[in-house]
Scaffold this motif. Structure first.
Motif, PDB file in Angstrom:
ATOM      1  N   HIS A 137      -2.619  14.012 -12.341  1.00 26.59           N
ATOM      2  CA  HIS A 137      -3.898  14.446 -12.886  1.00 26.59           C
ATOM      3  C   HIS A 137      -3.680  15.300 -14.130  1.00 26.59           C
ATOM      4  O   HIS A 137      -2.532  15.619 -14.476  1.00 26.59           O
ATOM      5  CB  HIS A 137      -4.681  15.244 -11.835  1.00 26.59           C
ATOM      6  N   ALA A 138      -4.776  15.621 -14.804  1.00 28.05           N
ATOM      7  CA  ALA A 138      -4.675  16.396 -16.046  1.00 28.05           C
ATOM      8  C   ALA A 138      -5.551  17.638 -15.999  1.00 28.05           C
ATOM      9  O   ALA A 138      -5.842  18.233 -17.038  1.00 28.05           O
ATOM     10  CB  ALA A 138      -5.043  15.523 -17.244  1.00 28.05           C
ATOM     11  N   GLY A 139      -5.971  18.021 -14.809  1.00 26.32           N
ATOM     12  CA  GLY A 139      -6.683  19.288 -14.682  1.00 26.32           C
ATOM     13  C   GLY A 139      -8.157  19.256 -15.037  1.00 26.32           C
ATOM     14  O   GLY A 139      -8.844  20.260 -14.925  1.00 26.32           O
ATOM     15  N   CYS A 140      -8.648  18.076 -15.437  1.00 22.49           N
ATOM     16  CA  CYS A 140     -10.060  17.983 -15.815  1.00 22.49           C
ATOM     17  C   CYS A 140     -10.938  18.013 -14.559  1.00 22.49           C
ATOM     18  O   CYS A 140     -10.452  17.806 -13.444  1.00 22.49           O
ATOM     19  CB  CYS A 140     -10.306  16.695 -16.600  1.00 22.49           C
ATOM     20  N   PRO A 141     -12.215  18.282 -14.724  1.00 26.77           N
ATOM     21  CA  PRO A 141     -13.102  18.353 -13.551  1.00 26.77           C
ATOM     22  C   PRO A 141     -13.085  17.089 -12.695  1.00 26.77           C
ATOM     23  O   PRO A 141     -13.095  17.168 -11.459  1.00 26.77           O
ATOM     24  CB  PRO A 141     -14.487  18.582 -14.173  1.00 26.77           C
ATOM     25  N   VAL A 142     -13.055  15.924 -13.342  1.00 21.27           N
ATOM     26  CA  VAL A 142     -12.996  14.672 -12.570  1.00 21.27           C
ATOM     27  C   VAL A 142     -11.737  14.632 -11.721  1.00 21.27           C
ATOM     28  O   VAL A 142     -11.750  14.229 -10.550  1.00 21.27           O
ATOM     29  CB  VAL A 142     -13.025  13.447 -13.516  1.00 21.27           C
ATOM     30  N   CYS A 143     -10.622  15.097 -12.327  1.00 18.70           N
ATOM     31  CA  CYS A 143      -9.349  15.097 -11.597  1.00 18.70           C
ATOM     32  C   CYS A 143      -9.393  16.035 -10.402  1.00 18.70           C
ATOM     33  O   CYS A 143      -8.938  15.699  -9.310  1.00 18.70           O
ATOM     34  CB  CYS A 143      -8.207  15.548 -12.514  1.00 18.70           C
ATOM     35  N   VAL A 144      -9.913  17.231 -10.616  1.00 16.44           N
ATOM     36  CA  VAL A 144      -9.935  18.239  -9.553  1.00 16.44           C
ATOM     37  C   VAL A 144     -10.784  17.759  -8.387  1.00 16.44           C
ATOM     38  O   VAL A 144     -10.408  17.881  -7.221  1.00 16.44           O
ATOM     39  CB  VAL A 144     -10.456  19.584 -10.103  1.00 16.44           C
ATOM     40  N   SER A 145     -11.914  17.161  -8.699  1.00 19.53           N
ATOM     41  CA  SER A 145     -12.801  16.649  -7.662  1.00 19.53           C
ATOM     42  C   SER A 145     -12.119  15.547  -6.867  1.00 19.53           C
ATOM     43  O   SER A 145     -12.145  15.536  -5.634  1.00 19.53           O
ATOM     44  CB  SER A 145     -14.087  16.132  -8.309  1.00 19.53           C
ATOM     45  N   ALA A 146     -11.483  14.607  -7.571  1.00 23.55           N
ATOM     46  CA  ALA A 146     -10.798  13.508  -6.893  1.00 23.55           C
ATOM     47  C   ALA A 146      -9.632  14.027  -6.069  1.00 23.55           C
ATOM     48  O   ALA A 146      -9.362  13.528  -4.965  1.00 23.55           O
ATOM     49  CB  ALA A 146     -10.307  12.484  -7.912  1.00 23.55           C
ATOM     50  N   GLU A 147      -8.942  15.044  -6.591  1.00 24.95           N
ATOM     51  CA  GLU A 147      -7.801  15.602  -5.868  1.00 24.95           C
ATOM     52  C   GLU A 147      -8.248  16.200  -4.536  1.00 24.95           C
ATOM     53  O   GLU A 147      -7.626  15.964  -3.496  1.00 24.95           O
ATOM     54  CB  GLU A 147      -7.123  16.674  -6.718  1.00 24.95           C
ATOM     55  N   GLN A 148      -9.329  16.962  -4.582  1.00 24.94           N
ATOM     56  CA  GLN A 148      -9.818  17.569  -3.349  1.00 24.94           C
ATOM     57  C   GLN A 148     -10.177  16.509  -2.317  1.00 24.94           C
ATOM     58  O   GLN A 148      -9.845  16.624  -1.138  1.00 24.94           O
ATOM     59  CB  GLN A 148     -11.024  18.457  -3.652  1.00 24.94           C
ATOM     60  N   ASP A 149     -10.863  15.457  -2.779  1.00 20.14           N
ATOM     61  CA  ASP A 149     -11.260  14.394  -1.857  1.00 20.14           C
ATOM     62  C   ASP A 149     -10.041  13.690  -1.260  1.00 20.14           C
ATOM     63  O   ASP A 149      -9.968  13.448  -0.057  1.00 20.14           O
ATOM     64  CB  ASP A 149     -12.132  13.367  -2.576  1.00 20.14           C
ATOM     65  N   LEU A 150      -9.088  13.350  -2.118  1.00 18.09           N
ATOM     66  CA  LEU A 150      -7.944  12.579  -1.645  1.00 18.09           C
ATOM     67  C   LEU A 150      -7.034  13.391  -0.744  1.00 18.09           C
ATOM     68  O   LEU A 150      -6.548  12.891   0.272  1.00 18.09           O
ATOM     69  CB  LEU A 150      -7.153  12.034  -2.834  1.00 18.09           C
ATOM     70  N   PRO A 207      -7.470  10.737 -13.147  1.00 20.10           N
ATOM     71  CA  PRO A 207      -6.543  10.845 -12.028  1.00 20.10           C
ATOM     72  C   PRO A 207      -6.107   9.485 -11.481  1.00 20.10           C
ATOM     73  O   PRO A 207      -6.848   8.512 -11.552  1.00 20.10           O
ATOM     74  CB  PRO A 207      -7.354  11.608 -10.975  1.00 20.10           C
ATOM     75  N   ALA A 208      -4.892   9.448 -10.947  1.00 20.39           N
ATOM     76  CA  ALA A 208      -4.372   8.228 -10.337  1.00 20.39           C
ATOM     77  C   ALA A 208      -3.471   8.606  -9.173  1.00 20.39           C
ATOM     78  O   ALA A 208      -2.795   9.634  -9.214  1.00 20.39           O
ATOM     79  CB  ALA A 208      -3.594   7.406 -11.351  1.00 20.39           C
ATOM     80  N   LEU A 209      -3.500   7.762  -8.166  1.00 22.41           N
ATOM     81  CA  LEU A 209      -2.643   7.972  -6.997  1.00 22.41           C
ATOM     82  C   LEU A 209      -1.638   6.835  -6.930  1.00 22.41           C
ATOM     83  O   LEU A 209      -2.023   5.667  -6.946  1.00 22.41           O
ATOM     84  CB  LEU A 209      -3.490   7.979  -5.717  1.00 22.41           C
ATOM     85  N   VAL A 210      -0.350   7.187  -6.889  1.00 25.12           N
ATOM     86  CA  VAL A 210       0.689   6.180  -6.693  1.00 25.12           C
ATOM     87  C   VAL A 210       1.054   6.190  -5.214  1.00 25.12           C
ATOM     88  O   VAL A 210       1.451   7.220  -4.669  1.00 25.12           O
ATOM     89  CB  VAL A 210       1.930   6.474  -7.560  1.00 25.12           C
ATOM     90  N   THR A 211       0.872   5.049  -4.576  1.00 23.28           N
ATOM     91  CA  THR A 211       1.091   4.974  -3.128  1.00 23.28           C
ATOM     92  C   THR A 211       2.584   4.915  -2.824  1.00 23.28           C
ATOM     93  O   THR A 211       3.394   4.657  -3.726  1.00 23.28           O
ATOM     94  CB  THR A 211       0.396   3.724  -2.542  1.00 23.28           C
ATOM     95  N   PRO A 212       2.951   5.140  -1.560  1.00 22.97           N
ATOM     96  CA  PRO A 212       4.377   5.085  -1.203  1.00 22.97           C
ATOM     97  C   PRO A 212       5.033   3.758  -1.549  1.00 22.97           C
ATOM     98  O   PRO A 212       6.230   3.712  -1.800  1.00 22.97           O
ATOM     99  CB  PRO A 212       4.364   5.320   0.315  1.00 22.97           C
ATOM    100  N   ASN A 213       4.272   2.666  -1.566  1.00 18.37           N
ATOM    101  CA  ASN A 213       4.871   1.380  -1.927  1.00 18.37           C
ATOM    102  C   ASN A 213       4.777   1.073  -3.412  1.00 18.37           C
ATOM    103  O   ASN A 213       5.073  -0.035  -3.843  1.00 18.37           O
ATOM    104  CB  ASN A 213       4.282   0.241  -1.076  1.00 18.37           C
ATOM    105  N   GLY A 214       4.364   2.062  -4.221  1.00 10.06           N
ATOM    106  CA  GLY A 214       4.423   1.919  -5.664  1.00 10.06           C
ATOM    107  C   GLY A 214       3.165   1.389  -6.323  1.00 10.06           C
ATOM    108  O   GLY A 214       3.136   1.231  -7.548  1.00 10.06           O
ATOM    109  N   ASN A 215       2.146   1.093  -5.544  1.00 13.32           N
ATOM    110  CA  ASN A 215       0.900   0.637  -6.155  1.00 13.32           C
ATOM    111  C   ASN A 215       0.169   1.809  -6.809  1.00 13.32           C
ATOM    112  O   ASN A 215       0.223   2.930  -6.327  1.00 13.32           O
ATOM    113  CB  ASN A 215      -0.020  -0.002  -5.110  1.00 13.32           C
ATOM    114  N   VAL A 216      -0.529   1.521  -7.894  1.00 10.30           N
ATOM    115  CA  VAL A 216      -1.280   2.544  -8.608  1.00 10.30           C
ATOM    116  C   VAL A 216      -2.763   2.369  -8.332  1.00 10.30           C
ATOM    117  O   VAL A 216      -3.315   1.288  -8.553  1.00 10.30           O
ATOM    118  CB  VAL A 216      -1.039   2.458 -10.122  1.00 10.30           C
ATOM    119  N   LEU A 217      -3.383   3.423  -7.830  1.00 12.85           N
ATOM    120  CA  LEU A 217      -4.839   3.434  -7.660  1.00 12.85           C
ATOM    121  C   LEU A 217      -5.424   4.356  -8.712  1.00 12.85           C
ATOM    122  O   LEU A 217      -5.258   5.576  -8.653  1.00 12.85           O
ATOM    123  CB  LEU A 217      -5.208   3.930  -6.255  1.00 12.85           C
ATOM    124  N   HIS A 218      -6.077   3.774  -9.711  1.00  7.97           N
ATOM    125  CA  HIS A 218      -6.780   4.576 -10.712  1.00  7.97           C
ATOM    126  C   HIS A 218      -8.110   4.998 -10.112  1.00  7.97           C
ATOM    127  O   HIS A 218      -8.884   4.151  -9.663  1.00  7.97           O
ATOM    128  CB  HIS A 218      -7.013   3.765 -11.984  1.00  7.97           C
TER     129      HIS A 218
END
Lengths: 77, 77
Positions: A8-21, A54-65
């Protein structure tokens, strides 16, 4: 289960997504990388296939934007 | 924890994201809605703030748009 990595880059969208995830996946299952502060991580993120944060890289290497905060291109500057 | 709801339209991007998310969040914690087949669910998705699928609606009502499969507008037809 190996860990996912949340970029993430600290932006509001990122922070919100981080909390949810972190709530859904479990904070203990996710490493968090701030590419806005750690500029050396931008290239790492790009090499993993991340186009925006924000993006989440899963344990198997997939990227979820997730939603849209900032493009990786914009973080290179 | 109440359940999240994963809205998708059956496209390859959706299927891939679904597999990743069900693995991370736990299949037992997610209801899955196919808005491509269940057209009456398109309006429900839109009312929740979903702009594109795949998307995950968290238990607290936040919408996480994940990657990009199809816009909700395109699913109205």
């Amino acid at each position: 289960m190996s860990k996912s990595v949340f970029y993430h880059a600290g932006c509001p969208v990122c922070v919100s997504a981080e909390q949810d995830l972190l709530s859904l996946v479990g904070a203990e299952n996710v490493n968090v990388v701030h590419v806005g502060i750690n500029k050396e991580k931008v290239q790492e993120a790009e090499s993993l296939g991340i186009k925006s944060v924000p993006a989440l890289v899963t344990p198997n290497g997939n990227v979820l934007h997730i939603n849209y905060g900032a493009s990786i291109e914009d973080l290179k500057n």
